[in-house]
Design a protein around this motif. Structure first.
Motif, short mmCIF file in Angstrom:
data_model
loop_
_atom_site.label_atom_id
_atom_site.label_comp_id
_atom_site.label_asym_id
_atom_site.label_seq_id
_atom_site.Cartn_x
_atom_site.Cartn_y
_atom_site.Cartn_z
N ARG A 201 39.26 25.03 36.43
CA ARG A 201 40.56 25.68 36.28
C ARG A 201 40.53 27.08 36.90
O ARG A 201 39.52 27.76 36.90
CB ARG A 201 41.01 25.71 34.82
N LYS B 142 42.37 30.67 36.67
CA LYS B 142 43.19 31.40 35.71
C LYS B 142 44.57 31.68 36.32
O LYS B 142 44.66 32.13 37.45
CB LYS B 142 42.50 32.73 35.39
N LYS C 76 44.96 39.26 30.36
CA LYS C 76 43.58 39.62 30.02
C LYS C 76 43.24 41.03 30.50
O LYS C 76 42.62 41.80 29.78
CB LYS C 76 42.60 38.61 30.61
N ASP D 219 36.14 35.51 34.56
CA ASP D 219 36.42 34.09 34.30
C ASP D 219 37.70 33.63 35.00
O ASP D 219 38.42 32.78 34.51
CB ASP D 219 36.48 33.81 32.79
N GLU E 160 32.76 31.20 36.15
CA GLU E 160 32.27 30.98 34.78
C GLU E 160 31.97 29.50 34.59
O GLU E 160 32.85 28.65 34.77
CB GLU E 160 33.31 31.43 33.75
MG MG Z 1 37.96 33.18 29.20
#
Ligand code: MG
Ligand code: GTP
Length: 238
Positions: free
Chosen positions: A78, A80, A88, A107, A174
């Motif tokens: 995925r 983000k 975030k 991430d 990540e």
């Molecule tokens: Mg995360």
């Protein structure tokens, strides 16, 4: 609204699209430049996912063709979304610049690898971590030390080089490596948590944590069964 205020504070009078009409040419070009930078950023992380996915897929295919056993059950990736990236960055106080986001949000590109057994989790991590072109930036072993919630998984942030036409860019990806039991627990817990957001009743939290221990017991039991049925697969060079 908080986000808009933050963007305005970081970028002066940089307007949002709705206000562009009265902003004039200079603001429009600043907005476009920033937007282009973010599009380029997304592209880089998409490349990061592609490079890592290929590595993982090569291991999986090799296992399937050379050995009669593959430790990799499934893989999910995925990228983000811009919304959760901004959310975030704001949450952790990162400057809303491409440079700061690249340095502090690690991430943006995510890959989840689900394995059969706990030993496979470490095995896969080791196989990737020792690849010459990858650099492990961080490791969090929530298998050895589960989180308070009961969450277990092995997390690695690996940096992968992306060879572009004129430069080499290194992007962090990540990796969440876990067993099917860990994944089962995490996906249910995520749904319950989402439903209750912050106010999870304590008895439910305790129940979920206990279910995490059950999942760990199941992993241990499956591991013992596997050891009894056949010795752990080894590389021919071992
Ligand atoms: Mg995360
Ligand atoms: P994030 O800001 O959420 O990325 O967390 P972090 O930077 O503190 O890193 P951490 O390694 O703790 O968690 C990273 C990711 O692991 C999360 O985004 C989730 O996907 C997963 N994760 C961590 N803790 C939990 C948990 O308690 N439950 C579930 N379901 N997933 C978790």
């Amino acid at each position: 609204r908080e986000l808009v205020a933050r963007i305005r504070a970081e970028h002066g009078d940089l307007p949002l699209p709705a206000g562009l009409a009265d902003g004039g040419g200079e603001m429009l070009s600043r907005w476009r430049a920033l937007r282009d930078e973010f599009l380029h950023l997304q592209l880089l992380y998409r490349f990061g996912i592609q490079e890592m996915s290929t590595k993982i897929d090569i291991l999986r295919q090799e296992f399937e063709s050379v050995y009669d056993y593959s430790p990799i059950e499934h893989v999910r990736t995925r990228l983000k979304s811009p919304d959760s990236l901004f959310a975030k960055a704001v949450r952790q106080g990162t400057d809303l610049t491409v440079a700061a986001i690249r340095a502090e949000v690690r991430d943006i590109a995510g890959i989840r690898i689900t394995c059969s057994f706990v030993s496979d989790v470490y095995w896969i991590a080791e196989m990737l971590a020792t690849q010459e072109d990858l650099t492990v930036l961080a490791t969090k072993d929530y298998v050895a030390a589960p989180k308070k919630s009961g969450y277990r998984s092995l997390h690695l942030i690996v940096e992968v080089p992306i060879f572009l036409s004129r430069t080499v860019e290194r992007v962090p990806v990540e990796l969440q490596i876990r067993t099917i039991a860990m994944d089962f627990w995490a996906s249910i817990e995520h749904k319950l948590h989402y439903k209750y957001s912050a106010d999870m009743p304590p008895h439910l939290a305790a129940e979920i944590e206990d279910a995490g221990r059950l999942a760990a017991d199941l992993d241990a039991r499956m591991g013992r069964l596997r050891d009894e049925v056949r010795p752990s697969p080894r590389h021919p060079d071992d």
